[in-house]
Each structure stands twice: as C-alpha cells, then as structure tokens.
Design a protein around this motif. Structure first.
Motif, PDB file in Angstrom:
ATOM      1  N   THR A  64      46.544  55.996  24.428  1.00  0.00           N
ATOM      2  CA  THR A  64      45.818  56.215  25.605  1.00  0.00           C
ATOM      3  C   THR A  64      44.555  56.269  24.763  1.00  0.00           C
ATOM      4  O   THR A  64      43.062  55.887  25.619  1.00  0.00           O
ATOM      5  N   CYS A  92      50.829  54.448  35.582  1.00  0.00           N
ATOM      6  CA  CYS A  92      51.645  55.148  34.250  1.00  0.00           C
ATOM      7  C   CYS A  92      50.478  56.302  34.595  1.00  0.00           C
ATOM      8  O   CYS A  92      50.463  55.939  32.691  1.00  0.00           O
ATOM      9  N   ALA A  93      49.621  57.040  35.126  1.00  0.00           N
ATOM     10  CA  ALA A  93      48.901  58.143  34.758  1.00  0.00           C
ATOM     11  C   ALA A  93      49.588  58.928  33.524  1.00  0.00           C
ATOM     12  O   ALA A  93      48.424  59.923  33.293  1.00  0.00           O
ATOM     13  N   GLY A  94      50.596  59.388  33.975  1.00  0.00           N
ATOM     14  CA  GLY A  94      50.568  60.407  32.939  1.00  0.00           C
ATOM     15  C   GLY A  94      49.704  61.852  33.058  1.00  0.00           C
ATOM     16  O   GLY A  94      50.114  62.193  34.242  1.00  0.00           O
ATOM     17  N   ASP A 123      51.959  57.861  38.830  1.00  0.00           N
ATOM     18  CA  ASP A 123      52.627  58.661  38.212  1.00  0.00           C
ATOM     19  C   ASP A 123      54.195  58.837  38.797  1.00  0.00           C
ATOM     20  O   ASP A 123      54.265  59.155  39.777  1.00  0.00           O
ATOM     21  N   VAL A 124      55.448  58.101  38.131  1.00  0.00           N
ATOM     22  CA  VAL A 124      57.085  58.534  39.036  1.00  0.00           C
ATOM     23  C   VAL A 124      57.136  59.905  38.749  1.00  0.00           C
ATOM     24  O   VAL A 124      57.918  59.924  39.740  1.00  0.00           O
ATOM     25  N   ASP A 137      56.807  54.678  42.186  1.00  0.00           N
ATOM     26  CA  ASP A 137      56.831  53.295  40.860  1.00  0.00           C
ATOM     27  C   ASP A 137      55.979  52.275  41.355  1.00  0.00           C
ATOM     28  O   ASP A 137      55.930  51.754  42.299  1.00  0.00           O
ATOM     29  N   LEU A 138      55.448  52.386  40.013  1.00  0.00           N
ATOM     30  CA  LEU A 138      54.856  51.493  39.944  1.00  0.00           C
ATOM     31  C   LEU A 138      53.513  50.948  41.622  1.00  0.00           C
ATOM     32  O   LEU A 138      52.867  51.807  42.212  1.00  0.00           O
ATOM     33  N   ASN A 142      48.862  52.911  30.940  1.00  0.00           N
ATOM     34  CA  ASN A 142      49.754  52.791  29.019  1.00  0.00           C
ATOM     35  C   ASN A 142      51.621  52.605  29.793  1.00  0.00           C
ATOM     36  O   ASN A 142      51.645  54.016  29.834  1.00  0.00           O
ATOM     37  N   ARG A 172      61.040  59.297  29.341  1.00  0.00           N
ATOM     38  CA  ARG A 172      61.244  58.019  30.887  1.00  0.00           C
ATOM     39  C   ARG A 172      59.051  58.007  30.604  1.00  0.00           C
ATOM     40  O   ARG A 172      59.059  56.873  31.197  1.00  0.00           O
ATOM     41  N   ALA A 173      58.631  58.760  29.595  1.00  0.00           N
ATOM     42  CA  ALA A 173      57.339  57.839  29.424  1.00  0.00           C
ATOM     43  C   ALA A 173      57.350  57.227  27.872  1.00  0.00           C
ATOM     44  O   ALA A 173      56.080  56.279  28.040  1.00  0.00           O
TER      45      ALA A 173
HETATM   46  C1  LIG Z   1      53.303  56.804  27.640  1.00  0.00           C
HETATM   47  S1  LIG Z   1      52.799  57.571  29.494  1.00  0.00           S
HETATM   48  C2  LIG Z   1      51.406  57.173  29.055  1.00  0.00           C
HETATM   49  C3  LIG Z   1      50.393  58.105  30.426  1.00  0.00           C
HETATM   50  C4  LIG Z   1      49.374  58.088  30.699  1.00  0.00           C
HETATM   51  N1  LIG Z   1      48.745  57.107  31.310  1.00  0.00           N
HETATM   52  C5  LIG Z   1      48.109  58.180  28.775  1.00  0.00           C
HETATM   53  O1  LIG Z   1      47.900  56.983  29.048  1.00  0.00           O
HETATM   54  O2  LIG Z   1      48.340  58.764  28.050  1.00  0.00           O
HETATM   55  C6  LIG Z   1      53.716  56.615  30.470  1.00  0.00           C
HETATM   56  C7  LIG Z   1      53.781  57.171  31.910  1.00  0.00           C
HETATM   57  O3  LIG Z   1      54.754  56.775  32.679  1.00  0.00           O
HETATM   58  C8  LIG Z   1      55.080  57.060  33.641  1.00  0.00           C
HETATM   59  N2  LIG Z   1      56.514  56.385  34.393  1.00  0.00           N
HETATM   60  C9  LIG Z   1      57.345  55.513  34.113  1.00  0.00           C
HETATM   61  N3  LIG Z   1      58.034  54.952  34.938  1.00  0.00           N
HETATM   62  C10 LIG Z   1      57.449  54.562  35.635  1.00  0.00           C
HETATM   63  C11 LIG Z   1      57.396  53.796  36.432  1.00  0.00           C
HETATM   64  N4  LIG Z   1      58.352  52.982  37.444  1.00  0.00           N
HETATM   65  N5  LIG Z   1      56.410  53.734  37.993  1.00  0.00           N
HETATM   66  C12 LIG Z   1      55.228  54.988  37.239  1.00  0.00           C
HETATM   67  N6  LIG Z   1      55.117  55.807  36.532  1.00  0.00           N
HETATM   68  C13 LIG Z   1      56.238  55.400  35.644  1.00  0.00           C
HETATM   69  C14 LIG Z   1      55.884  58.327  33.012  1.00  0.00           C
HETATM   70  O4  LIG Z   1      56.317  59.143  33.715  1.00  0.00           O
HETATM   71  C15 LIG Z   1      54.812  58.193  31.941  1.00  0.00           C
HETATM   72  O5  LIG Z   1      53.893  59.732  32.618  1.00  0.00           O
END
Ligand SMILES: C[S@@+](CC[C@H](N)C(=O)[O-])C[C@H]1O[C@@H](n2cnc3c(N)ncnc32)[C@H](O)[C@@H]1O
Length: 215
Positions: A15, A37-39, A59-60, A85-86, A101, A119-120
């Motif tokens: 991050t 994938c904002a977390g 984020d999903v 989803d994306l 990320n 899932r992250a």
């Molecule tokens: C590695 S974490 C990164 C979070 C944040 N961007 C950071 O850098 O701290 C990945 C994130 O992707 C999300 N994620 C996983 N699959 C996804 C999808 N298909 N669409 C959107 N978000 C997704 C997870 O829920 C998680 O919050």
C-alpha cells in the motif's frame, strides 16, 4: 490512522509503495481517480488528500466498503464508495488514474475465496486471478493518456503483467520496487511455493513491484 472493520486488509508495504508512486502523479481538482480493490480506502484517501476531487473506491467486501465510508467521513474526504467486482459498476465511466493493490498471492487452489480475510490476498495458484482481469479491464475505463498504477509481487509474474498491458497498447514502466521479508501467509506457504518452483529453496524475501502503464 485508518479505521478498519475486522477482516479488512491492514495497509502494508505494498500500500505504502503504491501511495508513494501515486503521490508523484499530478492530481488536480479535475482528476478522476479509481481505486480498485480499495480495502480501507488508504489509496483513495491519498488521492483525495492530494487534490483529486472525484475519487471512486471499489471493493467486493462489504466490510471494506463500510471501512472506506468511515475513513472518508472521519477524514473529511469526498470519496464515492462502490461495493462490487472490479469495474463492473463503472464500466461506462472514464478515469485519469486507476490505482490498484489487488490480491496477488499464489494460493493452494485456483478458486478465489468469496469471503473471509484471505479474499484480500489469495489469487489462484499462480497469483494472477485478479491481475489478469485488471490488465484486461483497466485500459477500458482510462481516458487516452490515463495512467494505471498496479502493485504486485515478483512471485505472481511481473513480465506477464507487462506483456498483457503492452498488448493493450499501454506504455509500461516499473515505477517502484521494494524487497520485503515474507509475511505470515508466505512463510506458511514456503514449502508449496518451493515445490512449484515459484521461489528458491530457502528464499525468505519477495519483491513488491509497482507497474505504471500509460494508455
Ligand atoms: C491487498 S488488499 C488491498 C487493500 C488496499 N488497496 C490497500 O492497499 O491497503 C486487496 C483488496 O481487494 C479486495 N478484492 C478482492 N477481490 C475483489 C474484486 N473482485 N473486486 C473488488 N475488490 C476485490 C479485497 O476485499 C481487499 O480489500
């Protein structure tokens, strides 16, 4: 200090590396930024704080979406939060910067988890379940001249990402790298990664890479 519901990814080295690269992008009041994938919304907050006034975080995970809303509220940032989803819910929109990320850790199985903390990070056996989709989809929502900033590990095929983006007529660059020790997930998977030839025997560090691709 960001708020984070249980199970939501705690911002880490990747991050921070991506945030540093994002900080070098000229983000003016008219910049449209998409954080895929904002977390917790850590990168969305950085974009908003840097002056982008149209920031969208996707984020999903429902818990992640709630965390982003809380962080936007507490920080006084205008961030549109999308649970999805994306790019599925922003397909018709265009952005100047897409930052992501995503999960990129090689997992035991190809199926990506549909719930829980893994899932992250879990992204199929080769770690590319999300990376491949982002390489295909992100260029579609960028304006001409728009920039994709994408983080991943050296364990999940940096060359493949570069090639996929080049095939979409993107100009690619490695914007930043950092070598870090394996975290608990990779430590637990060392044996499996060695057997698959994804790491050297005894390897304990991975390289995090931020790719910058211009449309
Ligand atoms: C590695 S974490 C990164 C979070 C944040 N961007 C950071 O850098 O701290 C990945 C994130 O992707 C999300 N994620 C996983 N699959 C996804 C999808 N298909 N669409 C959107 N978000 C997704 C997870 O829920 C998680 O919050």
């Amino acid at each position: 200090m960001l708020l984070r519901l249980p199970g939501v990814y705690r911002p880490q080295h990747d991050t921070q590396l991506l945030a540093d690269v994002l900080a070098a992008e000229p983000l003016g009041p008219h910049s449209r930024v998409l954080d895929l994938c904002a977390g917790t919304g850590a990168l969305s907050v950085c974009a908003a704080a840097a002056g982008a006034d149209r920031v969208t975080a996707v984020d999903v995970s429902r818990r992640a979406a709630i965390s982003i809303r809380l962080n936007a509220l507490v920080g006084g940032h205008r961030i549109r939060v999308i649970h999805g989803d994306l790019i599925e819910k922003v397909r018709e929109e265009r952005f100047d910067v897409v930052v992501s990320n995503p999960p990129y850790v090689p997992a035991l199985a190809d199926a990506v988890p549909d719930r829980g903390p893994a899932r992250a990070w879990d992204a199929g056996k080769n770690g590319r379940a999300l990376l491949d989709r982002i390489c295909c989809q992100a260029p579609d929502v960028l304006v001409a001249g728009g920039v994709l900033l994408l983080a991943q590990s050296s364990l999940s095929g940096v060359e493949k990402t570069l090639t996929m983006l080049e095939e979409q007529n993107m100009r690619v660059d490695i914007a930043a790298t950092a070598e870090i020790p394996f975290g608990p997930v990779l430590v637990e998977r060392r044996g499996m990664l060695e057997r698959r030839g994804l790491i050297e025997v005894g390897q304990t560090r991975e390289e995090i890479v931020v790719i910058r691709a211009v449309k």
